[in-house]
Design a protein around this motif. Structure first.
Motif, PDB file in Angstrom:
ATOM      1  N   LEU A  26       0.829  -1.210   0.000  1.00  0.00           N
ATOM      2  CA  LEU A  26       0.000   0.000   0.000  1.00  0.00           C
ATOM      3  C   LEU A  26       0.860   1.256   0.000  1.00  0.00           C
ATOM      4  CD1 LEU A  26      -2.791  -0.923   2.565  1.00  0.00           C
ATOM      5  CD2 LEU A  26      -3.026  -0.679   0.107  1.00  0.00           C
ATOM      6  N   ARG A  27       1.946   1.221   0.750  1.00  0.00           N
ATOM      7  CA  ARG A  27       2.818   2.400   0.854  1.00  0.00           C
ATOM      8  C   ARG A  27       3.500   2.715  -0.466  1.00  0.00           C
ATOM      9  NH1 ARG A  27       4.636  -0.350   5.429  1.00  0.00           N
ATOM     10  NH2 ARG A  27       6.708  -0.440   4.515  1.00  0.00           N
ATOM     11  N   ARG A  28       3.592   1.727  -1.354  1.00  0.00           N
ATOM     12  CA  ARG A  28       4.163   1.981  -2.686  1.00  0.00           C
ATOM     13  C   ARG A  28       3.303   2.948  -3.482  1.00  0.00           C
ATOM     14  NH1 ARG A  28       5.861  -3.773  -4.477  1.00  0.00           N
ATOM     15  NH2 ARG A  28       3.843  -4.000  -3.570  1.00  0.00           N
ATOM     16  N   HIS A  29       1.989   2.884  -3.271  1.00  0.00           N
ATOM     17  CA  HIS A  29       1.040   3.694  -4.032  1.00  0.00           C
ATOM     18  C   HIS A  29       0.627   4.973  -3.308  1.00  0.00           C
ATOM     19  CE1 HIS A  29       0.768   0.337  -6.749  1.00  0.00           C
ATOM     20  NE2 HIS A  29       0.481  -0.445  -5.745  1.00  0.00           N
ATOM     21  N   VAL A  30       0.545   4.896  -1.985  1.00  0.00           N
ATOM     22  CA  VAL A  30       0.102   6.037  -1.171  1.00  0.00           C
ATOM     23  C   VAL A  30       1.001   6.102   0.052  1.00  0.00           C
ATOM     24  CG1 VAL A  30      -1.792   7.027   0.157  1.00  0.00           C
ATOM     25  CG2 VAL A  30      -2.298   5.723  -1.896  1.00  0.00           C
ATOM     26  N   GLN A  31       1.597   7.245   0.283  1.00  0.00           N
ATOM     27  CA  GLN A  31       2.444   7.413   1.466  1.00  0.00           C
ATOM     28  C   GLN A  31       1.562   7.375   2.707  1.00  0.00           C
ATOM     29  OE1 GLN A  31       5.107   6.764   2.267  1.00  0.00           O
ATOM     30  NE2 GLN A  31       6.235   8.218   3.448  1.00  0.00           N
TER      31      GLN A  31
END
Length: 106
Positions: A26-31
């Motif tokens: 998830l962090r790859r797409h949204v910080q």
């Protein structure tokens, strides 16, 4: 989540917290940094953690009815939440919620 300093029980200021972590996928797409929020129901904990994250993350995790989307899995203390609609499970200080992308396909 090796390397992340996650609070357990009271935080450094003595407040009781639930820790909400977002998987690397998830962090790859949204910080979205880990959040330490007040204990309450799963719904209130997710609401508090998502309020501190970018708005697009809320729409990725929850649908317009406030239910967990089918492409997302939520774990409480390593146990997967099976009911995506009823999010009234009580969470206590020291609990950890992990939000990840669910694998789908066939």
């Amino acid at each position: 989540m090796a390397g992340n300093a996650i609070l357990r029980g009271p935080n450094k200021r003595g407040a009781l917290v639930v820790n909400v972590e977002f998987a690397a996928s998830l962090r790859r797409h949204v910080q979205c940094a880990p959040q330490s929020v007040a204990p309450g129901s799963l719904r209130t904990v997710l609401d508090a953690a998502l309020a501190a994250a970018p708005a697009e993350l809320r729409h990725y995790v929850l649908d317009d009815q406030g239910h967990i989307r089918k492409h997302v899995a939520v774990f409480i203390n390593k146990a997967m939440v099976l009911n995506r609609q009823k999010l009234d499970q009580p969470l206590a200080s020291g609990d950890t919620v992990l939000v990840i992308q669910a694998l789908t396909g066939g």
